[in-house]
Design a protein around this motif. Structure first.
Motif, mmCIF file in Angstrom:
data_model
loop_
_atom_site.group_PDB
_atom_site.id
_atom_site.type_symbol
_atom_site.label_atom_id
_atom_site.label_comp_id
_atom_site.label_asym_id
_atom_site.label_seq_id
_atom_site.Cartn_x
_atom_site.Cartn_y
_atom_site.Cartn_z
ATOM 1 N N GLU A 283 -41.587 -3.393 22.487
ATOM 2 C CA GLU A 283 -41.462 -4.607 23.403
ATOM 3 C C GLU A 283 -42.383 -4.447 24.647
ATOM 4 O OE1 GLU A 283 -39.344 -7.179 23.616
ATOM 5 O OE2 GLU A 283 -39.251 -6.947 21.436
ATOM 6 N N LYS A 286 -45.624 -5.434 23.754
ATOM 7 C CA LYS A 286 -45.716 -6.842 23.631
ATOM 8 C C LYS A 286 -45.823 -7.865 25.083
ATOM 9 C CE LYS A 286 -41.840 -9.173 22.925
ATOM 10 N NZ LYS A 286 -40.977 -9.836 22.180
ATOM 11 N N TYR A 287 -45.085 -7.226 25.850
ATOM 12 C CA TYR A 287 -45.330 -7.864 27.232
ATOM 13 C C TYR A 287 -46.385 -7.328 28.117
ATOM 14 C CZ TYR A 287 -40.543 -9.800 26.977
ATOM 15 O OH TYR A 287 -39.512 -10.523 26.325
ATOM 16 N N SER A 288 -47.149 -6.394 27.508
ATOM 17 C CA SER A 288 -48.263 -5.867 28.138
ATOM 18 C C SER A 288 -49.543 -6.458 27.623
ATOM 19 C CB SER A 288 -48.260 -4.229 27.916
ATOM 20 O OG SER A 288 -47.437 -3.618 28.733
ATOM 21 N N SER A 294 -47.916 -3.302 19.237
ATOM 22 C CA SER A 294 -46.577 -3.884 18.870
ATOM 23 C C SER A 294 -46.354 -3.928 17.821
ATOM 24 C CB SER A 294 -46.351 -5.058 20.020
ATOM 25 O OG SER A 294 -44.959 -5.524 19.637
ATOM 26 N N SER A 548 -36.497 -18.240 23.643
ATOM 27 C CA SER A 548 -37.978 -17.389 23.701
ATOM 28 C C SER A 548 -38.256 -16.796 22.485
ATOM 29 C CB SER A 548 -37.861 -16.687 25.004
ATOM 30 O OG SER A 548 -36.839 -15.660 25.044
ATOM 31 N N THR A 554 -46.008 -15.462 24.298
ATOM 32 C CA THR A 554 -45.363 -14.293 24.837
ATOM 33 C C THR A 554 -45.602 -14.224 26.439
ATOM 34 O OG1 THR A 554 -45.665 -13.280 22.633
ATOM 35 C CG2 THR A 554 -45.060 -11.826 24.661
ATOM 36 N N SER A 556 -46.370 -12.548 29.703
ATOM 37 C CA SER A 556 -46.830 -11.314 30.266
ATOM 38 C C SER A 556 -46.432 -10.938 31.373
ATOM 39 C CB SER A 556 -48.335 -11.381 30.333
ATOM 40 O OG SER A 556 -48.929 -11.476 28.836
ATOM 41 N N LEU A 557 -45.671 -9.855 31.693
ATOM 42 C CA LEU A 557 -45.008 -9.487 33.082
ATOM 43 C C LEU A 557 -46.236 -8.984 34.071
ATOM 44 C CD1 LEU A 557 -41.823 -7.960 32.059
ATOM 45 C CD2 LEU A 557 -42.231 -10.270 32.906
ATOM 46 N N LEU A 562 -43.378 -4.459 35.785
ATOM 47 C CA LEU A 562 -43.349 -3.269 34.875
ATOM 48 C C LEU A 562 -43.200 -1.949 35.146
ATOM 49 C CD1 LEU A 562 -45.870 -4.422 32.321
ATOM 50 C CD2 LEU A 562 -43.661 -4.509 31.926
#
Length: 627
Positions: A283, A286-288, A294, A548, A554, A556-557, A562
């Motif tokens: 996870e 993925k968010y990075s 991932s 979602s 996806t 991205s934060l 983070l």
């Protein structure tokens, strides 16, 4: 006759010579009845000229007086010596002797001997076939009973050769391209190579779901699978941690509660196949934006969980249940769902369909919502006939065609089947046309049209006029569950409506709906009653499914969001602000030592933005400052 047998006969003749032409009438009848038949005491030279028939008559009389059972016949056939003359050949000798006919050549005797042996072997052929047919019929009855009473559905049978995405990539791009990519993957990149660390390459075990690269460590056997019970022909399983590593889960829960990824990385450094730790980093990657990293973490988790399968747990057979209610089973569902989305992102829709079928067959309650995306993968992989078969045979609380995704997907599948020239006309003679099915879908779920027009988007001016109609413009879902299902469908399937032929089909059906409502408005009320009866719950029954999770995009934060999850709670105030980190050479660094450490742990730490191992420039500066 073979040379070995002839040589043996000549040796016995020299050792104990006897006249081969002794008359059979000179032997007393009492001796024939008293002496038991012994095939080993017979003169083997009789095979050459057939002169002495004494032993054959003795054996014939013994066989007539003592009939053998089937088991004894089978044993006698298996233990029969190679130099013994079959029964049919003996009878032929007696007939030749009575008719005073000269013995036939040895070639014909060998052929008769071979034929008689085959006839003797046919004794056990029929009973074996009968037993096989009886066992097949019994197994068939058991399968029919299981399918009828226990819901074992053949439509969810899994094709093992389509489970791996690499096999589909080979069919699309060719073996050379995929093999070159796999070779590059098996050689770790420079970012993964750590100076001073020793990497051991080995051949990991073969699995059904993923193809593990050579640089993965061997499976640590930290998890296993147990059989809970066998009920209604199904085996119920549950994952279980090894008692020696039971404390690892407690360490993970503590690190997760503290949002300390360093502690989770330390767990993976010692236990590289801990499922929940791998999913946590998947996870994070993925968010990075690190989608390949991932996917690697998810495949590594699946590899460990598949290695722990029980011998009775076989996906092609389908006689299993792995309930999501057990906490130790949840990582396998999450890993399968993420792996299915990764395959779809790579364009391996056929493999994603097989994984989705596997996910749906694990638990009949469908905790991950596989029913809301299995039709999408069937359409993308062009499995139109299978989709219609699945909608007819799959058993659930409501008819599948009432679901928003199936009501529209079945119309699309019928459209492509009608357009297929090779399909026979008789296959669709008794079925509704694609236009009729699309019209029924719009009458049942009119809210879908406006959401598709906004999401796709459909920018033609004719859609604005269609949405001005009261039936489509003021459409309401009716229940929270149905609204949530419609949102999931639009988020998952909107890309299908970018095809021009499907836009024309949707437009034609929408115009027909408007025309029919002008003639008789009561039809809309009838479909509203059907919709209310099918989805009558006042609460959202699918609230556990996030919209979602069914999206291709996806989010991205940003780094500042983070940061709290990348360090322990006590270290957040010690971290410098983002602007100071981005200031360039002036920022402070604390290079970490890598010599003699676990390469996997160093690799995971290197992916964290606050970890710095230094470089040659800074190392040189540090050395100069030290001098």
């Amino acid at each position: 006759m073979s040379a070995r047998l002839l040589r043996r006969v000549l040796q016995e003749r020299e050792a104990a010579p006897q006249d081969p032409h002794v008359a059979e009438d000179e032997q007393p009848d009492e001796e024939e009845e008293a002496s038991p038949p012994r095939a080993a005491a017979r003169n083997l030279f009789d095979l050459l000229d057939g002169g002495d028939e004494e032993e054959e008559d003795k054996e014939d009389e013994a066989e007539r007086s003592q009939p053998l059972s089937y088991a004894e016949q089978k044993h006698s056939v298996q233990k029969k010596p190679t130099n013994a003359v079959p029964e049919t050949n003996r009878k032929a000798k007696k007939k030749k002797k009575k008719g005073k006919v000269e013995p036939s050549p040895m070639k014909s005797k060998d052929e008769q001997s071979l034929d008689s042996i085959l006839e003797d072997l046919s004794i056990e052929k029929k009973p074996m076939q009968q037993r096989v047919h009886q066992s097949d019929r019994a197994a068939g009855k058991e399968i029919e009973i299981n399918e009828a009473t226990h819901g074992v559905i053949s439509v969810l049978s899994i094709d093992s050769k389509h489970l791996k995405g690499e096999n589909e990539m080979r069919r699309i791009f060719g073996s050379k391209v995929v093999d070159s990519f796999e070779n590059q993957r098996n050689v770790p990149s420079s970012s993964r190579q750590v100076r001073g660390a020793r990497r051991v390459s080995h051949n990991p075990r073969k699995t059904l779901l993923v193809s593990p690269p050579n640089y993965w460590p061997p499976w640590d056997r930290s998890i296993s699978m147990d059989v809970l019970e066998t009920k209604n022909g199904l085996n119920y399983f549950r994952y279980a941690f090894d008692p020696s590593v039971s404390h690892v889960q407690e360490l993970f829960e503590a690190a997760k509660a503290a949002n300390d990824l360093n502690a989770i990385a330390a767990i993976l450094g010692k236990y590289p196949y801990h499922p929940e730790s791998l999913l946590t980093f998947a996870e994070l990657f993925k968010y990075s934006g690190e989608h390949q990293s991932s996917a690697d973490a998810v495949e590594k988790c699946l590899f460990a969980l598949e290695c722990a399968w029980h011998p009775l747990f076989s996906p092609p057979q389908g006689n299993y249940q792995l309930k999501y209610s057990h906490d130790t089973n949840k990582p396998f569902f999450t890993a399968l769902f993420n792996h299915m989305k990764n395959l779809d992102r790579r364009g391996c829709h056929r493999s994603a369909l097989e994984v989705c079928k596997f996910l749906l067959s694990l638990d009949s309650d469908d905790p991950k919502g596989a029913l809301f995306c299995i039709d999408y993968f069937a359409l993308r992989s062009q499995e139109y006939k299978w989709l219609e078969q699945f909608a007819e045979e799959y058993q659930c609380d409501n008819s599948l065609w009432l679901f928003p995704n199936f009501s529209f997907s079945l119309a699309i599948a019928r459209f492509y089947l009608e357009r297929d020239v090779t399909s026979e006309a008789s296959d669709h003679a008794d079925k509704s046309t694609s236009v009729d099915l699309m019209k029924q879908a719009l009458m049942l779920h009119p809210l879908v049209l406006s959401k598709i027009v906004d999401k796709a988007p459909l920018k033609d001016s004719s859609w604005t006029q269609i949405l001005r109609n009261v039936f489509f413009g003021s459409a309401k879902p009716g229940s929270p569950s149905l609204e949530h299902m419609i949102n999931i469908y639009v988020e998952r399937h909107y890309i299908m409506w970018r095809f021009p032929e499907l836009q024309n089909l949707l437009k034609e059906a929408a115009l027909l709906v408007i025309e029919s409502l002008k003639q008789d408005n009561r039809e809309a009320q009838d479909w509203a009653c059907v919709r209310k009866e099918a989805f009558s719950s006042e609460k959202n029954e699918y609230s556990h499914l996030l919209v979602s999770d069914f999206s291709d995009t996806t989010p991205s934060l940003p780094p500042e969001e983070l940061r709290p999850f990348m360090v322990g709670p006590g270290m957040v105030h010690e971290m410098p602000p983002i602007e100071q980190e981005a200031a360039g050479p002036e920022r402070l660094r604390a290079p970490r030592e890598v010599a003699g450490r676990n390469p996997a742990m160093v690799f995971l730490e290197s992916l964290l933005p606050w970890v710095d191992y230094g470089d040659n420039h800074h190392d040189a500066n540090d050395d100069n400052n030290g001098d």
